[in-house]
Design an enzyme around this catalytic site. Structure first.
Site, mmCIF file in Angstrom:
data_model
loop_
_atom_site.group_PDB
_atom_site.id
_atom_site.type_symbol
_atom_site.label_atom_id
_atom_site.label_comp_id
_atom_site.label_asym_id
_atom_site.label_seq_id
_atom_site.Cartn_x
_atom_site.Cartn_y
_atom_site.Cartn_z
ATOM 1 N N HIS A 63 18.014 -2.844 -38.860
ATOM 2 C CA HIS A 63 16.756 -3.507 -38.508
ATOM 3 C C HIS A 63 15.825 -2.461 -37.889
ATOM 4 O O HIS A 63 16.240 -1.645 -37.067
ATOM 5 C CB HIS A 63 17.042 -4.631 -37.517
ATOM 6 C CG HIS A 63 15.807 -5.268 -36.973
ATOM 7 N ND1 HIS A 63 14.743 -5.622 -37.775
ATOM 8 C CD2 HIS A 63 15.451 -5.604 -35.702
ATOM 9 C CE1 HIS A 63 13.796 -6.150 -37.020
ATOM 10 N NE2 HIS A 63 14.193 -6.146 -35.764
ATOM 11 N N CYS B 229 14.738 -11.889 -36.288
ATOM 12 C CA CYS B 229 14.831 -10.606 -37.000
ATOM 13 C C CYS B 229 16.137 -10.467 -37.790
ATOM 14 O O CYS B 229 16.235 -9.600 -38.661
ATOM 15 C CB CYS B 229 14.700 -9.435 -36.029
ATOM 16 S SG CYS B 229 13.124 -9.401 -35.175
ATOM 17 N N ASN C 237 7.950 -3.250 -36.708
ATOM 18 C CA ASN C 237 9.030 -4.232 -36.810
ATOM 19 C C ASN C 237 8.520 -5.437 -37.600
ATOM 20 O O ASN C 237 7.678 -6.186 -37.110
ATOM 21 C CB ASN C 237 9.453 -4.634 -35.385
ATOM 22 C CG ASN C 237 10.558 -5.672 -35.377
ATOM 23 O OD1 ASN C 237 10.884 -6.265 -36.400
ATOM 24 N ND2 ASN C 237 11.120 -5.911 -34.205
HETATM 25 O O1 UT7 Z 1 13.298 -7.139 -33.225
HETATM 26 C C1 UT7 Z 1 14.138 -7.139 -32.118
HETATM 27 C C2 UT7 Z 1 13.416 -7.324 -30.849
HETATM 28 N N1 UT7 Z 1 12.706 -6.237 -30.292
HETATM 29 C C3 UT7 Z 1 13.241 -5.065 -29.898
HETATM 30 O O2 UT7 Z 1 14.307 -4.659 -30.270
HETATM 31 C C4 UT7 Z 1 12.465 -4.255 -28.907
HETATM 32 C C5 UT7 Z 1 13.359 -3.722 -27.800
HETATM 33 N N2 UT7 Z 1 12.653 -3.037 -26.755
HETATM 34 C C6 UT7 Z 1 11.936 -1.900 -26.944
HETATM 35 O O3 UT7 Z 1 11.822 -1.430 -28.041
HETATM 36 C C7 UT7 Z 1 11.357 -1.207 -25.722
HETATM 37 O O4 UT7 Z 1 11.870 -1.812 -24.560
HETATM 38 C C8 UT7 Z 1 9.815 -1.244 -25.707
HETATM 39 C C9 UT7 Z 1 9.258 -0.338 -26.790
HETATM 40 C C10 UT7 Z 1 9.288 -2.638 -25.874
HETATM 41 C C11 UT7 Z 1 9.320 -0.711 -24.357
HETATM 42 O O5 UT7 Z 1 9.818 0.601 -24.143
HETATM 43 P P1 UT7 Z 1 10.458 0.986 -22.728
HETATM 44 O O6 UT7 Z 1 10.827 2.384 -22.802
HETATM 45 O O7 UT7 Z 1 11.547 -0.028 -22.455
HETATM 46 O O8 UT7 Z 1 9.235 0.832 -21.763
HETATM 47 P P2 UT7 Z 1 9.063 -0.128 -20.497
HETATM 48 O O9 UT7 Z 1 8.939 -1.544 -20.944
HETATM 49 O O10 UT7 Z 1 10.130 0.205 -19.495
HETATM 50 O O11 UT7 Z 1 7.690 0.368 -19.964
HETATM 51 C C12 UT7 Z 1 7.487 1.689 -19.460
HETATM 52 C C13 UT7 Z 1 6.047 1.855 -19.069
HETATM 53 C C14 UT7 Z 1 5.513 0.721 -18.216
HETATM 54 O O12 UT7 Z 1 4.623 1.261 -17.278
HETATM 55 P P3 UT7 Z 1 5.079 1.520 -15.758
HETATM 56 O O13 UT7 Z 1 5.507 0.193 -15.222
HETATM 57 O O14 UT7 Z 1 6.202 2.507 -15.840
HETATM 58 O O15 UT7 Z 1 3.836 2.063 -15.112
HETATM 59 C C15 UT7 Z 1 4.743 -0.120 -19.189
HETATM 60 O O16 UT7 Z 1 3.707 -0.840 -18.577
HETATM 61 O O17 UT7 Z 1 5.234 1.863 -20.250
HETATM 62 C C16 UT7 Z 1 4.191 0.921 -20.128
HETATM 63 N N3 UT7 Z 1 3.860 0.395 -21.452
HETATM 64 C C17 UT7 Z 1 2.936 0.960 -22.236
HETATM 65 N N4 UT7 Z 1 2.144 2.021 -22.078
HETATM 66 C C18 UT7 Z 1 1.311 2.343 -23.070
HETATM 67 C C19 UT7 Z 1 4.406 -0.659 -22.085
HETATM 68 N N5 UT7 Z 1 3.838 -0.793 -23.296
HETATM 69 C C20 UT7 Z 1 2.933 0.189 -23.412
HETATM 70 C C21 UT7 Z 1 2.042 0.582 -24.418
HETATM 71 N N6 UT7 Z 1 1.260 1.649 -24.216
HETATM 72 N N7 UT7 Z 1 1.961 -0.087 -25.601
#
Ligand code: UT7
Length: 325
Positions: free
Chosen positions: A252, A112, A282
């Site tokens: 980004h 990225c 993204n």
């Molecule tokens: O380009 C550079 C690289 N990428 C990035 O910069 C991305 C960096 N990371 C992020 O943007 C965030 O960490 C994410 C958007 C990927 C995830 O957000 P988060 O607030 O960190 O969520 P999480 O991974 O802690 O997940 C929270 C909950 C989980 O459920 P439980 O375990 O709490 O029951 C996930 O399973 O949200 C769930 N979850 C979803 N639910 C509905 C994860 N993805 C989804 C989804 N829809 N698409």
């Protein structure tokens, strides 16, 4: 002498994939995606489209904006993590179709951060006096390497390309500085581990989808906020300016919560931040030049504006550019 952006261009495929569309494919919701990421829709390329097709269109638009013909281009650098093929480079494919007959061309791999890395390299070629017209492109077709059954990554990405043309200028306008950094110890925060020389294509690679994006989301999030803040401070301090001097920040476009956290830590007014991720997701190396080009074409960027570009990506890689427009 400085390297100046004398033209910008971008391109995204016309097919829109909305959060509602994704609700039909995977266990997710528009509400979760908007709240946790800010993304509402993304563009997805047609099956017969490759990264070079997007890059070519963005490049042609940048050349048109600068009123420069392909035959005048000395160098083409494509920042991409989704090249058309292992080799030749996507840059050589773009060169051929563009008709940039006297240019040299190569790809640059910084995920990225690919555009900012490529911009930094292009800037050096201009500053050294070796080249007069350098085409810098960020292009990625992330839909080809996303695991469409993994809701934690599938909802984030989209396809696109952006390009700028650099030329030497004297005076106060142009790129004031670029800064690039890497930390290979964090390589596995976000990676496509399979399908390369370490883990060549095999049935097992495909079955286990090791040829797709694997990401440790929350660790990546924290690393992004930390490194973006650091490189922004480094850039402001290297140039003896403050956040109040900035007219625009083009970060980004990974997640609106990352962008807001960085703006808050730096005490930057969010209205100064160019954000288009709700419409594109993204787009990896394309995200910064795509957002920059939209801001230019919308007439939001004025002569003399001080603009800070901020990148973060797999590697880890991160970087910045400070530009006097
Ligand atoms: O380009 C550079 C690289 N990428 C990035 O910069 C991305 C960096 N990371 C992020 O943007 C965030 O960490 C994410 C958007 C990927 C995830 O957000 P988060 O607030 O960190 O969520 P999480 O991974 O802690 O997940 C929270 C909950 C989980 O459920 P439980 O375990 O709490 O029951 C996930 O399973 O949200 C769930 N979850 C979803 N639910 C509905 C994860 N993805 C989804 C989804 N829809 N698409």
């Amino acid at each position: 002498m400085k390297a100046k952006i004398i033209g910008t261009g971008s391109y995204a495929p016309s097919t829109v994939l909305t959060n509602k569309d994704l609700e039909q494919k995977i266990d997710t919701s528009d509400k979760w995606i908007v709240e946790r990421t800010g993304v509402r829709e993304r563009r997805i390329a047609a099956k017969d489209t490759a990264t070079s097709d997007l890059a070519l269109k963005a490049a042609q638009r940048a050349l048109n904006a600068a009123d420069v013909s392909p035959s005048e281009v000395d160098l083409i650098i494509v920042g991409t993590t989704t090249p058309d093929m292992f080799f030749p480079s996507t840059a050589c494919l773009v060169l051929n179709r563009l008709g940039a007959t006297r240019a040299a061309a190569f790809d640059l791999s910084a995920a990225c951060s690919g555009f900012i890395y490529a911009l930094s390299v292009g800037e050096q070629y201009i500053l050294s006096g070796k080249y007069k017209k350098v085409l810098v492109i960020g292009a990625d077709l992330m839909s080809r390497i996303v695991n469409w059954t993994d809701r934690s990554t599938a909802v984030l990405f989209g396809d696109g390309a952006g390009a700028v043309l650099l030329a030497p200028v004297s005076g106060k306008h142009g790129i004031l500085s670029t800064h690039i950094h890497s930390d290979g110890s964090l390589w596995d925060l976000i990676a496509v581990p399979g399908g390369g020389s370490a883990d060549p294509p095999s049935e097992q690679v495909l079955v286990e989808k090791r040829n797709t994006v694997k990401m440790k989301g929350s660790e990546t999030f924290k690393a992004a906020v930390r490194t973006l803040e650091e490189v922004a401070r480094e850039t402001l301090s290297a140039n003896g300016v403050t956040v109040n001097d900035l007219a625009h920040i083009v970060p980004h476009q990974a997640n609106i919560r990352i962008i807001k956290a960085v703006a808050e830590r730096l005490d930057i007014d969010i209205d100064k931040v160019v954000v288009n991720l709700s419409r594109y997701g993204n787009t990896s190396a394309a995200s910064i030049p795509l957002a920059l080009d939209e801001a230019v074409r919308d007439g939001n960027i004025k002569e003399n504006d001080l603009i800070l570009l901020l990148a973060f990506g797999s590697g880890l890689t991160w970087g910045s550019a400070l530009i006097r427009w």
